[in-house]
Motif scaffolding. Sequence first.
Motif, PDB file in Angstrom:
ATOM      1  N   GLY A 147      70.165 118.364  73.463  1.00  0.00           N
ATOM      2  CA  GLY A 147      71.313 117.553  73.873  1.00  0.00           C
ATOM      3  C   GLY A 147      72.161 117.229  72.655  1.00  0.00           C
ATOM      4  O   GLY A 147      71.818 117.587  71.521  1.00  0.00           O
ATOM      5  N   PRO A 148      73.279 116.548  72.822  1.00  0.00           N
ATOM      6  CA  PRO A 148      74.162 116.211  71.700  1.00  0.00           C
ATOM      7  C   PRO A 148      73.542 115.147  70.798  1.00  0.00           C
ATOM      8  O   PRO A 148      72.825 114.267  71.271  1.00  0.00           O
ATOM      9  CB  PRO A 148      75.424 115.691  72.383  1.00  0.00           C
ATOM     10  N   LEU A 174      78.089 116.517  80.263  1.00  0.00           N
ATOM     11  CA  LEU A 174      76.938 116.040  79.502  1.00  0.00           C
ATOM     12  C   LEU A 174      76.123 117.272  79.114  1.00  0.00           C
ATOM     13  O   LEU A 174      75.447 117.870  79.947  1.00  0.00           O
ATOM     14  CB  LEU A 174      76.100 115.074  80.334  1.00  0.00           C
ATOM     15  N   PRO A 175      76.167 117.683  77.832  1.00  0.00           N
ATOM     16  CA  PRO A 175      75.545 118.942  77.410  1.00  0.00           C
ATOM     17  C   PRO A 175      74.019 118.875  77.386  1.00  0.00           C
ATOM     18  O   PRO A 175      73.434 117.872  76.974  1.00  0.00           O
ATOM     19  CB  PRO A 175      76.092 119.161  75.988  1.00  0.00           C
ATOM     20  N   CYS A 176      73.379 119.959  77.824  1.00  0.00           N
ATOM     21  CA  CYS A 176      71.923 120.091  77.754  1.00  0.00           C
ATOM     22  C   CYS A 176      71.583 121.568  77.970  1.00  0.00           C
ATOM     23  O   CYS A 176      71.968 122.145  78.992  1.00  0.00           O
ATOM     24  CB  CYS A 176      71.249 119.227  78.823  1.00  0.00           C
ATOM     25  N   HIS A 177      70.888 122.181  77.001  1.00  0.00           N
ATOM     26  CA  HIS A 177      70.536 123.595  77.154  1.00  0.00           C
ATOM     27  C   HIS A 177      69.164 123.877  76.553  1.00  0.00           C
ATOM     28  O   HIS A 177      68.694 123.156  75.663  1.00  0.00           O
ATOM     29  CB  HIS A 177      71.589 124.497  76.492  1.00  0.00           C
ATOM     30  N   LEU A 178      68.533 124.921  77.074  1.00  0.00           N
ATOM     31  CA  LEU A 178      67.196 125.323  76.649  1.00  0.00           C
ATOM     32  C   LEU A 178      67.310 126.309  75.493  1.00  0.00           C
ATOM     33  O   LEU A 178      68.087 127.268  75.542  1.00  0.00           O
ATOM     34  CB  LEU A 178      66.449 125.970  77.809  1.00  0.00           C
ATOM     35  N   ASP A 179      66.544 126.074  74.449  1.00  0.00           N
ATOM     36  CA  ASP A 179      66.552 126.943  73.272  1.00  0.00           C
ATOM     37  C   ASP A 179      65.114 127.265  72.864  1.00  0.00           C
ATOM     38  O   ASP A 179      64.338 126.358  72.617  1.00  0.00           O
ATOM     39  CB  ASP A 179      67.284 126.252  72.112  1.00  0.00           C
ATOM     40  N   LEU A 192      58.467 123.208  82.525  1.00  0.00           N
ATOM     41  CA  LEU A 192      58.287 123.401  81.087  1.00  0.00           C
ATOM     42  C   LEU A 192      57.915 122.107  80.382  1.00  0.00           C
ATOM     43  O   LEU A 192      57.632 122.120  79.182  1.00  0.00           O
ATOM     44  CB  LEU A 192      59.577 123.976  80.470  1.00  0.00           C
ATOM     45  N   ASP A 193      57.965 120.993  81.114  1.00  0.00           N
ATOM     46  CA  ASP A 193      57.705 119.672  80.547  1.00  0.00           C
ATOM     47  C   ASP A 193      58.623 119.418  79.355  1.00  0.00           C
ATOM     48  O   ASP A 193      58.194 118.942  78.305  1.00  0.00           O
ATOM     49  CB  ASP A 193      56.237 119.523  80.137  1.00  0.00           C
ATOM     50  N   LYS A 194      59.895 119.737  79.542  1.00  0.00           N
ATOM     51  CA  LYS A 194      60.884 119.563  78.487  1.00  0.00           C
ATOM     52  C   LYS A 194      61.934 118.556  78.938  1.00  0.00           C
ATOM     53  O   LYS A 194      62.388 118.569  80.079  1.00  0.00           O
ATOM     54  CB  LYS A 194      61.567 120.894  78.139  1.00  0.00           C
ATOM     55  N   ARG A 195      62.314 117.676  78.000  1.00  0.00           N
ATOM     56  CA  ARG A 195      63.255 116.606  78.325  1.00  0.00           C
ATOM     57  C   ARG A 195      64.199 116.376  77.148  1.00  0.00           C
ATOM     58  O   ARG A 195      63.830 116.546  75.983  1.00  0.00           O
ATOM     59  CB  ARG A 195      62.478 115.328  78.616  1.00  0.00           C
ATOM     60  N   SER A 196      65.414 115.991  77.448  1.00  0.00           N
ATOM     61  CA  SER A 196      66.375 115.614  76.422  1.00  0.00           C
ATOM     62  C   SER A 196      67.223 114.467  76.955  1.00  0.00           C
ATOM     63  O   SER A 196      67.198 114.167  78.155  1.00  0.00           O
ATOM     64  CB  SER A 196      67.264 116.805  76.037  1.00  0.00           C
ATOM     65  N   SER A 197      67.963 113.812  76.083  1.00  0.00           N
ATOM     66  CA  SER A 197      68.765 112.667  76.515  1.00  0.00           C
ATOM     67  C   SER A 197      70.195 112.786  76.009  1.00  0.00           C
ATOM     68  O   SER A 197      70.468 113.420  74.979  1.00  0.00           O
ATOM     69  CB  SER A 197      68.145 111.353  76.024  1.00  0.00           C
ATOM     70  N   VAL A 198      71.105 112.170  76.759  1.00  0.00           N
ATOM     71  CA  VAL A 198      72.530 112.146  76.417  1.00  0.00           C
ATOM     72  C   VAL A 198      73.040 110.734  76.646  1.00  0.00           C
ATOM     73  O   VAL A 198      72.825 110.158  77.716  1.00  0.00           O
ATOM     74  CB  VAL A 198      73.343 113.132  77.291  1.00  0.00           C
ATOM     75  N   GLU A 199      73.709 110.168  75.657  1.00  0.00           N
ATOM     76  CA  GLU A 199      74.322 108.848  75.823  1.00  0.00           C
ATOM     77  C   GLU A 199      75.794 109.013  76.165  1.00  0.00           C
ATOM     78  O   GLU A 199      76.532 109.692  75.459  1.00  0.00           O
ATOM     79  CB  GLU A 199      74.186 108.008  74.551  1.00  0.00           C
ATOM     80  N   LEU A 200      76.214 108.386  77.258  1.00  0.00           N
ATOM     81  CA  LEU A 200      77.612 108.418  77.667  1.00  0.00           C
ATOM     82  C   LEU A 200      78.232 107.042  77.448  1.00  0.00           C
ATOM     83  O   LEU A 200      77.727 106.039  77.944  1.00  0.00           O
ATOM     84  CB  LEU A 200      77.732 108.819  79.137  1.00  0.00           C
ATOM     85  N   VAL A 201      79.324 107.018  76.696  1.00  0.00           N
ATOM     86  CA  VAL A 201      80.077 105.784  76.463  1.00  0.00           C
ATOM     87  C   VAL A 201      81.408 105.919  77.194  1.00  0.00           C
ATOM     88  O   VAL A 201      82.139 106.892  76.999  1.00  0.00           O
ATOM     89  CB  VAL A 201      80.322 105.536  74.966  1.00  0.00           C
ATOM     90  N   VAL A 202      81.724 104.953  78.035  1.00  0.00           N
ATOM     91  CA  VAL A 202      82.948 105.002  78.834  1.00  0.00           C
ATOM     92  C   VAL A 202      83.940 103.964  78.322  1.00  0.00           C
ATOM     93  O   VAL A 202      83.603 102.780  78.208  1.00  0.00           O
ATOM     94  CB  VAL A 202      82.657 104.759  80.324  1.00  0.00           C
ATOM     95  N   ALA A 203      85.150 104.424  78.011  1.00  0.00           N
ATOM     96  CA  ALA A 203      86.207 103.528  77.556  1.00  0.00           C
ATOM     97  C   ALA A 203      87.149 103.225  78.714  1.00  0.00           C
ATOM     98  O   ALA A 203      87.359 104.066  79.596  1.00  0.00           O
ATOM     99  CB  ALA A 203      86.981 104.170  76.409  1.00  0.00           C
ATOM    100  N   SER A 204      87.748 102.037  78.690  1.00  0.00           N
ATOM    101  CA  SER A 204      88.589 101.624  79.808  1.00  0.00           C
ATOM    102  C   SER A 204      89.905 102.388  79.851  1.00  0.00           C
ATOM    103  O   SER A 204      90.430 102.689  80.917  1.00  0.00           O
ATOM    104  CB  SER A 204      88.879 100.128  79.708  1.00  0.00           C
ATOM    105  N   GLY A 205      90.460 102.680  78.671  1.00  0.00           N
ATOM    106  CA  GLY A 205      91.751 103.364  78.628  1.00  0.00           C
ATOM    107  C   GLY A 205      92.912 102.434  78.946  1.00  0.00           C
ATOM    108  O   GLY A 205      94.064 102.871  79.030  1.00  0.00           O
TER     109      GLY A 205
END
Length: 250
Positions: free
Chosen positions: A37-38, A52-57, A133-146
């Motif tokens: 993940g990022p 939200l990016p997530c890929h297997l490598d 595969l018992d593989k996990r990753s995380s991504v934090e998303l921050v939302v701005a009001s604009g």
Amino acid sequence: MFPLMNELFLQSSFRPLSVLVFHLLLTHSQSQSQLIGPSQPIVATVGDDVILPCHLDPAEDVGTMILEWTRPDLKPIYVHMRRAGQDLVDKHPSYIGRTSLFINELKHGNISLKLSKVKLSDGGTYHCFIPKLDKRSSVELVVASGAASSPVISLSGTDSNRGAVVLECESKGWYPEPEVLWLDGEGNLLSAGPTETVRGPDDLYTVSSRVTVEKRHSNSFTCRVQQNKTNQTRETEIRIPGRNYMFLQF
């Protein structure tokens, strides 16, 4: 006859061995794979579509595997699920109709999630997970009001004995909560009072701050409101030549 029997014996002996080696190599390959993940939070503005990016490598076809996106702070926790090659609708109600995977990319191990029409409530930590595969990753998303407004500076009071004036700065429509800074004409930070923060029913923040400036300071002062995670900054400058003052907004 004996050479033929020996050959058959060797073939029958090597077959389970080759299967074992294959499984060992497959297990080793899976143990070495990672879900990536990022490294930095993903920032989005309300109303935008975001990935939200997530890929297997190394890459592996995951099209037939169970794929899960979750947010542990929700109940139910599921944001998006795919099983037996089909997307399921059994997930948190807030995400129904707003999530999708890139189907053509699954064969390359890419299970990135597209989230449409981002809401303030979407901010948080997401987990992508491949149970097989018992593989996990995380991504934090921050939302701005604009919707953050430029600060408004007003003259809040004077101190004739000290030759000082009290300036007040207010800015509305922020999310997440920002910080308020006062600077003089040379860009130096000024010592100001504590920032007052009010969170409205729309979850947006209004912030205000006061600073006392004296004759020893320059006649130019800036109120800067910033949110570092979303890289948002609004600022207003005030100039006080004698008793007159004017505003410059940026």
